[in-house]
Every structure is written in C-alpha cells, then in structure tokens.
Design an enzyme around this catalytic site. Structure first.
Site, PDB file in Angstrom:
ATOM      1  N   VAL A 101       0.845  -1.128   0.072  1.00 28.58           N
ATOM      2  CA  VAL A 101       0.025  -0.142   0.085  1.00 28.58           C
ATOM      3  C   VAL A 101       0.900   1.290  -0.028  1.00 28.58           C
ATOM      4  O   VAL A 101       0.493   2.286   0.254  1.00 28.58           O
ATOM      5  CB  VAL A 101      -0.986   0.105   1.319  1.00 28.58           C
ATOM      6  CG1 VAL A 101      -2.025  -0.997   1.044  1.00 28.58           C
ATOM      7  CG2 VAL A 101      -0.267  -0.162   2.559  1.00 28.58           C
ATOM      8  N   GLU A 129       2.067   3.015 -12.786  1.00 28.24           N
ATOM      9  CA  GLU A 129       0.507   3.046 -12.460  1.00 28.24           C
ATOM     10  C   GLU A 129      -0.231   4.264 -13.312  1.00 28.24           C
ATOM     11  O   GLU A 129       0.310   5.216 -13.345  1.00 28.24           O
ATOM     12  CB  GLU A 129       0.598   3.378 -10.961  1.00 28.24           C
ATOM     13  CG  GLU A 129      -0.737   3.440 -10.079  1.00 28.24           C
ATOM     14  CD  GLU A 129      -0.700   3.501  -8.759  1.00 28.24           C
ATOM     15  OE1 GLU A 129       0.266   2.891  -8.158  1.00 28.24           O
ATOM     16  OE2 GLU A 129      -1.371   4.305  -8.193  1.00 28.24           O
ATOM     17  N   ARG A 155       4.608   2.288  -2.545  1.00 26.52           N
ATOM     18  CA  ARG A 155       4.447   2.725  -4.090  1.00 26.52           C
ATOM     19  C   ARG A 155       4.921   1.577  -4.802  1.00 26.52           C
ATOM     20  O   ARG A 155       5.620   0.781  -4.300  1.00 26.52           O
ATOM     21  CB  ARG A 155       5.471   3.806  -4.099  1.00 26.52           C
ATOM     22  CG  ARG A 155       5.084   5.161  -3.513  1.00 26.52           C
ATOM     23  CD  ARG A 155       4.221   5.862  -4.552  1.00 26.52           C
ATOM     24  NE  ARG A 155       3.832   6.981  -3.935  1.00 26.52           N
ATOM     25  CZ  ARG A 155       2.589   7.499  -3.132  1.00 26.52           C
ATOM     26  NH1 ARG A 155       1.812   6.436  -2.763  1.00 26.52           N
ATOM     27  NH2 ARG A 155       2.282   8.602  -2.872  1.00 26.52           N
ATOM     28  N   HIS A 160      -5.218   1.524  -6.502  1.00 24.58           N
ATOM     29  CA  HIS A 160      -4.755   2.609  -5.421  1.00 24.58           C
ATOM     30  C   HIS A 160      -6.212   3.274  -4.657  1.00 24.58           C
ATOM     31  O   HIS A 160      -6.138   4.556  -4.932  1.00 24.58           O
ATOM     32  CB  HIS A 160      -4.054   3.733  -6.164  1.00 24.58           C
ATOM     33  CG  HIS A 160      -2.942   4.350  -5.435  1.00 24.58           C
ATOM     34  ND1 HIS A 160      -1.852   4.675  -6.114  1.00 24.58           N
ATOM     35  CD2 HIS A 160      -3.074   4.972  -4.140  1.00 24.58           C
ATOM     36  CE1 HIS A 160      -1.271   5.421  -4.969  1.00 24.58           C
ATOM     37  NE2 HIS A 160      -1.811   5.386  -3.917  1.00 24.58           N
TER      38      HIS A 160
END
Lengths: 305, 305
Positions: free
Chosen positions: A216, A247, A218, A266
């Site tokens: 959680v 991402e 990067r 995310h």
C-alpha cells in the site's frame, strides 16, 4: 488573532468541503492574488502548481493534498512553507492493507472467481508473523488493527528505533532477519532512492510459502520480475498490490494474469474516504496558522517528503 | 483423582493429535467397550455414532467435535452427558467473518477478477454500523476484532441482554430496528426453528445500499429468493456466504452467477485451523472430567444445542 487569508485552488475538482473547512478553521477565502496560504486541492495536474504560485506574491504556506508528494518535489522551494497530508489517510489505508492481507491468506483469489464448491484452503492471521516496512501513520494504524490478532509484529524502518505495539523493530539493512517465515509482509514506507526495489528475490525467499505480500506504499518498492518468479514457483502465497509501477498498471501486464495476485487501483484511500479526512486536516491547519501553532505535515524541502 | 478411561473414535479421520490431547489431559486411551467417555473425532458420518454408543455400556460422556451439532440431534439421549465444541472455533470464524465483510465493502468482487485498472470503489468499515446476529463465541471474538474500527455495534439475540463491547443489544423480534443503514450484517447465531429464514425481504431492505451481508452461521438463516432480488436490485452491496443451503451449494445454483456474492466453502474454520483448537478443547475437558470440574460446551438435549 488575525484572520488568515486563504486560497483554495485550482477551481477544478471537488473542494466545496475544503472551502467549508477553511472557514471553519477561522480562515477567510480570498483569490490567490491576495492569499498568504494556498490550499492545493486537486487530485491531478501537479504541473499546474507553479503557475498558481506565480499569481500569489504574498504566499508563505502551501498545503498539498497527498501523503506522498513525489509529483510535487520539483516545485518545492525553500522560500515557502510546505505541508503535505502525511498521516491524514492512514486509517483507510491501514484498513485496506489488513483487508488485502486477510483476503490473500484466506484464499479469496480462489473463491471469488469460483463457480463450484471447492476444497478448503486458507491460513489464519491469528497468531501469525507480520512484518511491516515503514513506521509512519499507516503502520501505526495497522498495528492498532492487528492488536486483537495476537500477531508477532516486526517493523522494519530506517533505524531500529522501537515503535509502540511492535514486538521488535529492525533497521532496513537487517530486513532479511525480519522476513523469516513471515505470514504477511506489508509495505507502508516512503519511496526514496534507498527503498526503491527493496523487495527482491532474497526478501521474497525469506517469507513463508503461504505468506502474502501487501503493498500500500508505492509500486517502485517491489521488483516485478523476482515477484513473478516467486509467484510462479509457489514460494510465496501471493501478492496484493494497491500500487504498481507503472501506475495505472497497463492492460496485458503479466501481473494481471497471475492467479494469486490481487490488484486494487490505488484505493487504500478513495476520494469518498479521503475528502472528509483532508477537510479535517485543512480545518486543523488553518486553525494552527491562525493561532500561531506549528502546522501539521511539514515537508522538508531538501528531503522531499 | 481417578484416571478417566477415554475412547477416541471412529478409527477414520485425523485424530492423532486428539489422542495426544487425551493423554495430556490425564486420560487413558481405551477401546470404547471399556470407556466412560467417547471423544467423537470424525468430521463426517454422524450416523455412525449410534452403533458406537451401543458398543460402550459404561459411557457417560460424549464429546462432539462441532459447534453446531444439528446432524447429531437425533442421537442425543438424556442418559448421557453431551458436550459440543461451542466457542472452540470462534477465533478463526470471527476472523473469516471480518475478512469477508472487509473484502465485500472494499470491492474485491470487482477487483479480484479484474484484468484492467478500473474505477475506485469501496466503503470503510472504520466508523461504520455493524449488526451481528447471535451473542455467542463468534460474536464475542468478532467484537474484539472490530474494537479498533470504532464501529457502532448492534447485537441481535434472543433476549436483549447487554453484551460487552456492543453499543446496544436488541431482541430478535426487534431486528429491523437494528438493521437500519447497516454497513455490515453478520450472522453468527444458532439455527433453530425460530431463526430459520431470519434474513428475508424486510431485513435486507433495511440495510444500507452498499451494506454487505456476511453469513458464517448456517445457510438456512437466509432466504435465498429475497437475497437474489436484493442483489439484482442493488439494494444491498453484496453477500459473503461461508455457509449455504443446501451445502455444498450445487453447481449451477443462481448464487454462483451473482457478481456481488462471495461464496467460501465453509472454511471459517478449516481442518488445519480447527484440529489444534479441538485438541485444546479435548485436553481441557478430559482434565475437567478427571478433576471433577464442569465440562465445557455442555449440550441441552431438549434444546438440541
């Protein structure tokens, strides 16, 4: 006490509640040209910030809406005070991390897609070994959530200073010792040159065969090729990734095809969850500015976080 | 103190650790013909029990390995003392219930099967409204797990006696009041004539539109047709079912096709999790028998649980 003059910008995005928070904190909403503080409230387009700064000759404080401010680092200047939302979203992100870890250990990658009654599988978190990278707000909230599970909690951080609720802390360089037989490894640390790729072949090999990696933090923390090899060799139970590199994770990426991988987009902190928390933070910091107390979430311009 | 003579039967199944537990509790392992107590250690075939009982003229206590003993109810007799594993598996089952609730609220039915980066969804359990049916061991353990989430917890039980950790308790007849806007509804009650089908149209309608129903009790508690209608109408967020009726749920059953349903194959407590817990229970109860203390998990033959 003087009423601080505050601008909330840009005019895109969902920030009515942020403007309300400024007023509730005792600030007066003004255009950026008159403002001493800028509450940046946009979830996208960090590159629009410099032009906004140029419009505010009186600015002395800029509030950024994220905990991780990598996209803003190029624009940080020593002549301004910068704050970020460090710790503001810790509760929802810790909740998401716990959920992902439990879901992985309990076999949801098998059961969610199933269309037939299948064999029992799953491992308890109760009494398990949990290793958490990072010692900030997310970790502290996660430790609170883990308390009833009676886990053995290892925290791995830059230096091995103790942390409340952790059974032990280890320095980053000693991380392999902290990963031995881990049922759950949670990444909740800042991304820096030192922590880039911190999870590689050796780290994955140290985990229990049924252990789950939860990220959680990067995407750049995890080396993808060693992760794919560990998944395919079955030397870890699986990986739950709320962050990826790149991402968004592009369609067709090999991680999408792995059966023991959970990818969430995310959403440790969704906009619905985050806006009220950000509003609380802004309200509190405007009040701090008005009453001369230290601002929360101060950023080191040299460190970049 | 006299050494109790204990039989562990039938000779199928995985009960080496149960035999060890008998010895550790101070009992002597004997054939059922000589035994005063029978530890029934088979996960299947309850119908083999009566023939075993006929072989043991000295039996006065029978230990059953399940918390819910419906299949054994026809064989309960007043001339014997019966115990069940009530509360023994509460921790893993409560863990599973929390996992299912979090996974549902956080959108894993969308994200586990996804092969593309998709839109954010999800609701926090933090600060949510949780309604739990039943006030036994699973509920008590679940309340402990929920404590850090700062939820408003309503417990619905036969009579509205208070329960530690619950913000309020309501009697079963008042259940609709306890379901209003619930984010999470967890079923952890015994299946009786009164509780059969306790979740129907009105109960589902009372929940929040994003609310999840979690069943770790018995499939018979939930009326399937109203559940399917609520799922299709989107008046609840989804349902996570560790138990079904019939069980196993047959292939092709409509519930398998619902995208907002998670079905796990009665694994709140897997054999791997449960055998050590059952061994602890047997060890403790053999010691209780030996020292004249009350046995744990006493069954009321008339009530059937």
């Amino acid at each position: 006490m003087v009423t601080p003059l505050i601008a909330v910008e840009p005019k895109s995005g969902r920030f009515e509640s942020i403007e309300v928070a400024v007023a509730e904190g005792g600030g007066e909403l003004v255009p950026v040209e008159q403002a001493e503080a800028l509450i940046w409230a946009d979830a996208h387009n960090p590159d629009d910030l410099p032009a906004m700064l140029d419009r505010g000759p009186n600015l002395r404080w800029v509030s950024l809406p994220f905990a991780g401010i990598e996209p803003f680092v190029p624009y940080l200047t020593e002549d301004l005070t910068w704050t970020c939302a460090r710790g503001v979203y810790s509760k929802p992100v810790a909740e998401h991390a716990l959920m992902l870890g439990l879901a992985g250990l309990r076999g949801l990658t098998t059961y969610v897609p199933a269309t037939t009654w299948s064999a029992p599988e799953g491992h308890n978190l109760f009494g398990g070994k949990v290793t958490i990278f990072g010692a900030g707000g997310i970790t502290q909230e996660l430790i609170k959530l883990l308390a009833p599970f009676d886990c053995e909690i290892t925290v791995i951080r830059r230096r091995a200073d103790p942390l409340a609720g952790a059974n032990r802390t280890l320095a980053l360089d000693d991380r392999l010792h902290g990963l031995a037989d881990a049922d759950l490894v949670v990444l909740a640390l800042a991304l820096t040159d030192t922590t880039h790729g911190v999870i590689g072949e050796a780290e994955l090999a140290a985990m229990a065969d049924h252990g789950w990696l939860v990220n959680v933090a990067r995407g750049g923390h995890v080396q993808v090729d060693p992760l794919l090899r560990a998944l395919r060799a079955g030397t870890i139970g699986g990986a739950a990734l709320d962050v990826t590199a790149p991402e968004p994770l592009p369609d067709g990426h090999e991680l999408w095809a792995e059966s023991r991988v959970i990818i969430t987009p995310h959403i440790g902190n969704t906009p619905e969850m985050g806006v009220p928390l950000l509003a609380d933070h802004v309200r509190s910091n405007v009040a701090n500015l008005r009453t001369g107390r230290e601002l929360e979430g101060l950023v080191s311009v040299t460190a970049g976080y």
